[in-house]
Design an enzyme around this catalytic site. Structure first.
Site, PDB file in Angstrom:
ATOM      1  N   GLY A  12       0.820  -1.207   0.000  1.00 51.96           N
ATOM      2  CA  GLY A  12       0.000   0.000   0.000  1.00 51.96           C
ATOM      3  C   GLY A  12       0.853   1.255   0.000  1.00 51.96           C
ATOM      4  N   ASP A  13       0.199   2.397  -0.238  1.00 47.31           N
ATOM      5  CA  ASP A  13       0.851   3.710  -0.223  1.00 47.31           C
ATOM      6  C   ASP A  13       1.955   3.846  -1.269  1.00 47.31           C
ATOM      7  OD1 ASP A  13      -0.803   4.290   1.933  1.00 47.31           O
ATOM      8  OD2 ASP A  13       0.687   3.611   3.396  1.00 47.31           O
ATOM      9  N   GLY A  15       1.697   5.278  -4.030  1.00 49.36           N
ATOM     10  CA  GLY A  15       1.513   6.485  -4.854  1.00 49.36           C
ATOM     11  C   GLY A  15       0.425   6.252  -5.895  1.00 49.36           C
ATOM     12  N   LYS A  16      -0.522   5.366  -5.563  1.00 48.33           N
ATOM     13  CA  LYS A  16      -1.607   5.068  -6.510  1.00 48.33           C
ATOM     14  C   LYS A  16      -2.431   6.321  -6.808  1.00 48.33           C
ATOM     15  CE  LYS A  16      -3.131   1.943  -3.658  1.00 48.33           C
ATOM     16  NZ  LYS A  16      -2.028   1.968  -2.665  1.00 48.33           N
ATOM     17  N   GLY A  40      -5.876   5.702   1.784  1.00 48.91           N
ATOM     18  CA  GLY A  40      -5.620   7.139   1.791  1.00 48.91           C
ATOM     19  C   GLY A  40      -4.807   7.430   0.546  1.00 48.91           C
ATOM     20  N   HIS A  41      -5.448   7.991  -0.460  1.00 49.37           N
ATOM     21  CA  HIS A  41      -4.787   8.222  -1.753  1.00 49.37           C
ATOM     22  C   HIS A  41      -4.578   9.721  -1.935  1.00 49.37           C
ATOM     23  CE1 HIS A  41      -6.508   4.142  -3.375  1.00 49.37           C
ATOM     24  NE2 HIS A  41      -5.731   4.009  -2.326  1.00 49.37           N
ATOM     25  N   GLN A 223      -5.030  -0.330  -1.200  1.00 45.37           N
ATOM     26  CA  GLN A 223      -4.080  -1.167  -0.460  1.00 45.37           C
ATOM     27  C   GLN A 223      -2.967  -1.657  -1.416  1.00 45.37           C
ATOM     28  OE1 GLN A 223      -7.748  -1.924   0.365  1.00 45.37           O
ATOM     29  NE2 GLN A 223      -7.211  -0.150   1.572  1.00 45.37           N
ATOM     30  N   THR A 299      -3.741   7.969   6.104  1.00 46.21           N
ATOM     31  CA  THR A 299      -5.013   7.747   6.791  1.00 46.21           C
ATOM     32  C   THR A 299      -4.851   7.898   8.302  1.00 46.21           C
ATOM     33  OG1 THR A 299      -5.824   6.319   5.042  1.00 46.21           O
ATOM     34  CG2 THR A 299      -6.855   6.036   7.188  1.00 46.21           C
ATOM     35  N   ARG A 302       0.420   7.270  11.025  1.00 40.80           N
ATOM     36  CA  ARG A 302       1.471   6.440  11.642  1.00 40.80           C
ATOM     37  C   ARG A 302       2.755   6.481  10.817  1.00 40.80           C
ATOM     38  NH1 ARG A 302      -1.386   0.720  12.060  1.00 40.80           N
ATOM     39  NH2 ARG A 302      -2.275   1.473  10.113  1.00 40.80           N
ATOM     40  N   LYS A 330       8.197   7.844  -6.744  1.00 42.09           N
ATOM     41  CA  LYS A 330       9.100   8.372  -5.722  1.00 42.09           C
ATOM     42  C   LYS A 330      10.581   8.112  -6.016  1.00 42.09           C
ATOM     43  CE  LYS A 330       7.001   9.093  -1.678  1.00 42.09           C
ATOM     44  NZ  LYS A 330       6.209   9.019  -0.432  1.00 42.09           N
ATOM     45  N   ASP A 332      12.580  10.247  -7.011  1.00 39.11           N
ATOM     46  CA  ASP A 332      13.301  11.415  -6.483  1.00 39.11           C
ATOM     47  C   ASP A 332      13.725  11.256  -5.023  1.00 39.11           C
ATOM     48  OD1 ASP A 332      10.285  11.626  -6.409  1.00 39.11           O
ATOM     49  OD2 ASP A 332      10.783  13.176  -4.936  1.00 39.11           O
TER      50      ASP A 332
HETATM   51  P1  GDP Z   1      -1.433   5.629  -2.212  1.00 40.72           P
HETATM   52  O1  GDP Z   1      -2.171   5.146  -1.008  1.00 40.72           O
HETATM   53  O2  GDP Z   1      -0.833   4.526  -2.997  1.00 40.72           O
HETATM   54  O3  GDP Z   1      -2.248   6.561  -3.064  1.00 40.72           O
HETATM   55  O4  GDP Z   1      -0.209   6.489  -1.660  1.00 40.72           O
HETATM   56  P2  GDP Z   1      -0.265   7.608  -0.490  1.00 40.72           P
HETATM   57  O5  GDP Z   1      -0.990   8.803  -0.994  1.00 40.72           O
HETATM   58  O6  GDP Z   1      -0.767   6.990   0.768  1.00 40.72           O
HETATM   59  O7  GDP Z   1       1.266   7.877  -0.251  1.00 40.72           O
HETATM   60  C1  GDP Z   1       2.098   8.320  -1.285  1.00 40.72           C
HETATM   61  C2  GDP Z   1       2.750   9.651  -0.865  1.00 40.72           C
HETATM   62  O8  GDP Z   1       3.827   9.948  -1.730  1.00 40.72           O
HETATM   63  C3  GDP Z   1       1.819  10.830  -0.944  1.00 40.72           C
HETATM   64  O9  GDP Z   1       2.181  11.764   0.036  1.00 40.72           O
HETATM   65  C4  GDP Z   1       2.107  11.392  -2.343  1.00 40.72           C
HETATM   66  O10 GDP Z   1       1.804  12.784  -2.447  1.00 40.72           O
HETATM   67  C5  GDP Z   1       3.586  11.150  -2.452  1.00 40.72           C
HETATM   68  N1  GDP Z   1       4.081  10.901  -3.810  1.00 40.72           N
HETATM   69  C6  GDP Z   1       3.510  10.215  -4.824  1.00 40.72           C
HETATM   70  N2  GDP Z   1       4.346  10.113  -5.865  1.00 40.72           N
HETATM   71  C7  GDP Z   1       5.482  10.752  -5.508  1.00 40.72           C
HETATM   72  C8  GDP Z   1       6.752  10.958  -6.144  1.00 40.72           C
HETATM   73  O11 GDP Z   1       7.001  10.509  -7.250  1.00 40.72           O
HETATM   74  N3  GDP Z   1       7.699  11.621  -5.421  1.00 40.72           N
HETATM   75  C9  GDP Z   1       7.464  12.093  -4.178  1.00 40.72           C
HETATM   76  N4  GDP Z   1       8.452  12.724  -3.556  1.00 40.72           N
HETATM   77  N5  GDP Z   1       6.285  11.929  -3.544  1.00 40.72           N
HETATM   78  C10 GDP Z   1       5.328  11.255  -4.202  1.00 40.72           C
HETATM   79  P1  IMO Z   2      -3.798   2.570   0.490  1.00 38.61           P
HETATM   80  O1  IMO Z   2      -4.955   2.338  -0.438  1.00 38.61           O
HETATM   81  C1  IMO Z   2      -1.182   0.994   3.590  1.00 38.61           C
HETATM   82  C2  IMO Z   2      -2.911  -1.962   6.335  1.00 38.61           C
HETATM   83  C3  IMO Z   2      -3.034  -1.525   7.768  1.00 38.61           C
HETATM   84  C4  IMO Z   2      -2.851  -2.874   8.468  1.00 38.61           C
HETATM   85  C5  IMO Z   2      -3.604  -3.820   7.525  1.00 38.61           C
HETATM   86  C6  IMO Z   2      -5.025  -4.111   7.953  1.00 38.61           C
HETATM   87  O2  IMO Z   2      -3.696   3.975   0.983  1.00 38.61           O
HETATM   88  O3  IMO Z   2      -2.536   2.057  -0.096  1.00 38.61           O
HETATM   89  P2  IMO Z   2      -7.250  -2.704   7.820  1.00 38.61           P
HETATM   90  O4  IMO Z   2      -7.601  -1.382   8.410  1.00 38.61           O
HETATM   91  O5  IMO Z   2      -7.346  -2.747   6.337  1.00 38.61           O
HETATM   92  O6  IMO Z   2      -7.992  -3.830   8.466  1.00 38.61           O
HETATM   93  O7  IMO Z   2      -5.708  -2.916   8.207  1.00 38.61           O
HETATM   94  O8  IMO Z   2      -3.605  -3.200   6.255  1.00 38.61           O
HETATM   95  N1  IMO Z   2      -3.541  -1.056   5.332  1.00 38.61           N
HETATM   96  C7  IMO Z   2      -2.864  -0.206   4.548  1.00 38.61           C
HETATM   97  N2  IMO Z   2      -1.552   0.098   4.510  1.00 38.61           N
HETATM   98  N3  IMO Z   2      -2.029   1.562   2.696  1.00 38.61           N
HETATM   99  C8  IMO Z   2      -3.338   1.261   2.710  1.00 38.61           C
HETATM  100  O9  IMO Z   2      -4.194   1.705   1.791  1.00 38.61           O
HETATM  101  C9  IMO Z   2      -3.817   0.349   3.684  1.00 38.61           C
HETATM  102  N4  IMO Z   2      -5.030  -0.153   3.974  1.00 38.61           N
HETATM  103  C10 IMO Z   2      -4.844  -1.023   4.978  1.00 38.61           C
HETATM  104  O10 IMO Z   2      -2.031  -0.618   8.125  1.00 38.61           O
HETATM  105  O11 IMO Z   2      -1.500  -3.233   8.443  1.00 38.61           O
HETATM  106 MG    MG Z   3      -2.235   5.447   1.046  1.00 37.30          MG
END
Ligand code: GDP
Ligand code: IMO
Ligand code: MG
Length: 423
Positions: A12-13, A15-16, A40-41, A223, A299, A302, A330, A332
Site C-alpha cells: 500500500g501507499d 503512490g496510486k 488514503g490516496h 491497499q 489515513t 502512523r 518516488k 526522487d
Molecule cells: P497511495 O495510497 O498509494 O495513493 O499512496 P499515499 O498517498 O498513501 O502515499 C504516497 C505519498 O507519496 C503521498 O504523500 C504522495 O503525495 C507522495 N508521492 C507520490 N508520488 C510521488 C513521487 O514521485 N515523489 C514524491 N516525492 N512523492 C510522491
Molecule cells: P492505500 O490504499 C497501507 C494496512 C493496515 C494494516 C492492515 C489491515 O492507501 O494504499 P485494515 O484497516 O485494512 O484492516 O488494516 O492493512 N492497510 C494499509 N496500509 N495503505 C493502505 O491503503 C492500507 N489499507 C490497509 O495498516 O496493516
Molecule cells: Mg495510502
C-alpha cells in the site's frame, strides 16, 4: 475496449493516488472496486493536497464520472465529509459520483469491534487502521451485512439494524463496551441518507456499457498486493481481495474486458502496521528514507516502516495480477543516496525460494539477496523526460525491468501530476 486497472504492488501507499490522478486526466470513468476508507490516496493538485479515502482519485478531472462500486465498504460519515470537503474547494460532485446500492456499510459497531480485536490480541495485533474494515467484510461474508440499498428503505434498515444490534450488543457487553442504541444510529444514518441517496445507482451496467462504447475506464486499486486477504502476508493483511481480477466481484466486470493492468511500485518499500517485511531497514538508512519520502500514513498518520526495493515481491505481484507494466514512483526520494540496494530474491535455509513457495510463516526467516547499485546523487525531482534522467537512475530503472521482464511505462519524480515521465 479501454479498461485499465491500477494495483498497488507492495504493502500500500505506493503512490496510486498520484498515478490515478495522472491517468484520470484522460479517463471518462474512475472506479473504486474494493477496500474502504482504510485507503488514503493523496493527490497533489493545483487546489492543494487532497487525501481521498472513498471517492475515486479522479474527480479533479471535471469531465470524469467517479464510481464507488459494490466491492467497497463504506463509512458514510467519512464519505459525507469527503463530499463536503471537495465541494468546499469548488469541486462539483453532483452528477459525477455514483454509489452502488450493493456496497456494504461500515456500521458503528464495526469500528468498535476492530478496536476490541486489536486490543484483545495484544502482541498479536494486526495494526489495522481501526476503520472497521475487517469486521465489515466479515459481516458481508457471514450474511450479517447491511448495504447502502438497505438504508434507502427505512423499514428494511430498521429491521436489519435491530437484528445486528441484538447480536453485536452482546459482544460489546462481553468486552465491557457500552451498548449501541438503535434510535441513535437510525437518526444519524437518516441524515447520511439525505446527503447520499441521490448518488445511489446500480453501477455494473454503466461500467460495462462504458467499456463496450470505447470509453476510457480506470479501476483504482486500494491497499497493496501483500495486504491481499489470500495472497498477502496473512494474518497481517486487509479484509478485501486486492487482486486485479477482483474487479469482477467488486465491480461486475469480466476480466476479459480489461486491456491493461498497471502495477504501482515505490522505488523502495514501505509498510504501515504489523507484519513481516524482509527488506526493512531498522537503521539510519530507513530513517532517511522515511524523512525524505515523508513516509507517514495518509489515513492514520502512523510512521511507515521503510526498506529497500524487493523484487521478489514485485515478481510475484506481477505474476498473479498479470501486470502489463509498472509505474515506479518516488524515484526522487533516492536522489541523495550514494549507494542503493535492491533485493533480487530470497534465500531460505541457504536456498533460493519464491515467495509463493514459502511456508506460511517463513517469510520472517528469509534472507534477501542484495545487489548494490551506484546512486545518482543529483536531483531527479520534477523531471518529465527519460533522457534528462542521470545515467545511474536510468540504470536503476533498467535493472528493475530486466529482473522483472515487464516494461516500466511511467516514472513518478514528484507528487504533482506533471512530475511524471511517460515511457
Ligand atoms: P497511495 O495510497 O498509494 O495513493 O499512496 P499515499 O498517498 O498513501 O502515499 C504516497 C505519498 O507519496 C503521498 O504523500 C504522495 O503525495 C507522495 N508521492 C507520490 N508520488 C510521488 C513521487 O514521485 N515523489 C514524491 N516525492 N512523492 C510522491
Ligand atoms: P492505500 O490504499 C497501507 C494496512 C493496515 C494494516 C492492515 C489491515 O492507501 O494504499 P485494515 O484497516 O485494512 O484492516 O488494516 O492493512 N492497510 C494499509 N496500509 N495503505 C493502505 O491503503 C492500507 N489499507 C490497509 O495498516 O496493516
Ligand atoms: Mg495510502
Amino acid at each position: 475496449m479501454a479498461a485499465t486497472i491500477v494495483i498497488g504492488s507492495q504493502w500500500g501507499d505506493e503512490g496510486k493516488g498520484k498515478i490515478i490522478d495522472f491517468l484520470a486526466a484522460k479517463s471518462d470513468y474512475i472506479i473504486r472496486f474494493h477496500g474502504g476508507n482504510n485507503a488514503g490516496h493523496t493527490v497533489n493538485s493545483n487546489k492543494g493536497e487532497f487525501v481521498f479515502h472513498l471517492i475515486p482519485s479522479g474527480v479533479f478531472n471535471p469531465n470524469s464520472t467517479n464510481i464507488i462500486s459494490n466491492g467497497v465498504v463504506i463509512d458514510l460519515e467519512v464519505l459525507v465529509n469527503e463530499i463536503e470537503a471537495l465541494e468546499d474547494i469548488g469541486i462539483v460532485i453532483k452528477g459525477r459520483l455514483l454509489i452502488s446500492p450493493r456496497a456494504h456499510l461500515i456500521m458503528p459497531y464495526h469500528k468498535i469491534l476492530d478496536e476490541i480485536y486489536e486490543r484483545e490480541k495484544g502482541q498479536e495485533k494486526s495494526g489495522t487502521t481501526k476503520r472497521g474494515i475487517g469486521p465489515a467484510y466479515a459481516d458481508k461474508v457471514s450474511y450479517n451485512g447491511i448495504r447502502i440499498g438497505d438504508l434507502l428503505d427505512d423499514e428494511i434498515f430498521s429491521r436489519r439494524l435491530k437484528t445486528q444490534l441484538a447480536l453485536k450488543n452482546k459482544i460489546l457487553s462481553a468486552f465491557g463496551e457500552e451498548n449501541l442504541i438503535q434510535e441513535d444510529i437510525e437518526k444519524e444514518f437518516l441524515s447520511f441518507k439525505r446527503k447520499i441517496s441521490s448518488f445511489v445507482k446500480e453501477t455494473s451496467g454503466i461500467i460495462n456499457s462504458a467499456i463496450d462504447d470505447g470509453k476510457q475506464v480506470l479501476f483504482e486499486g486500494a491497499q497493496g498486493m501483500f495486504l491481499d486477504n489470500d495472497w498477502g502476508t496473512y494474518p497481517y493483511v486487509t479484509g478485501s481481495s486486492v487482486l486485479a481480477n477482483s474487479v469482477t466481484a467488486g465491480a461486475g466486470v469480466s476480466a476479459q474486458k480489461v486491456e491493461s493492468i498497471i502495477g504501482v511500485a515505490k522505488a523502495y518499500t514501505t509498510r504501515v502496521g504489523e507484519g513481516p517485511f524482509p527488506t526493512e531497514l531498522n537503521n539510519k538508512i530507513g530513517d532517511t528514507l522515511r524523512k525524505l519520502g515523508n513516509e507517514f500514513g495518509a489515513t492514520t498518520g502512523r510512521k511507515r516502516r521503510c526498506g529497500w526495493l524487493d523484487l521478489e515481491l514485485l515478481r510475484f505481484a506481477a505474476k498473479i495480477n498479470g501486470f502489463s507494466s509498472f509505474a515506479i514512483t518516488k524515484l526522487d526520494v533516492l536522489d541523495s543516496f550514494q549507494e542503493i540496494k535492491i533485493s533480487t530474491n530470497y534465500l531460505y535455509k541457504d536456498k533460493k525460494i519464491n515467495y509463493e513457495d514459502l511456508g506460511l510463516n517463513d517469510i520472517n526467516k528469509v534472507k534477501p539477496v542484495y545487489e548494490t547499485l551506484k546512486g545518482w546523487s543529483s536531483p531527479t525531482k520534477g523531471i518529465t523526460r527519460y533522457s534528462q534522467l542521470p545515467i545511474e537512475a536510468k540504470k536503476y530503472l533498467q535493472f528493475i525491468e530486466e529482473e522483472l521482464q515487464i516494461p516500466i511505462t511511467l516514472v513518478s519524480t514528484g507528487s504533482k501530476r506533471n512530475e511524471t515521465i511517460v515511457l
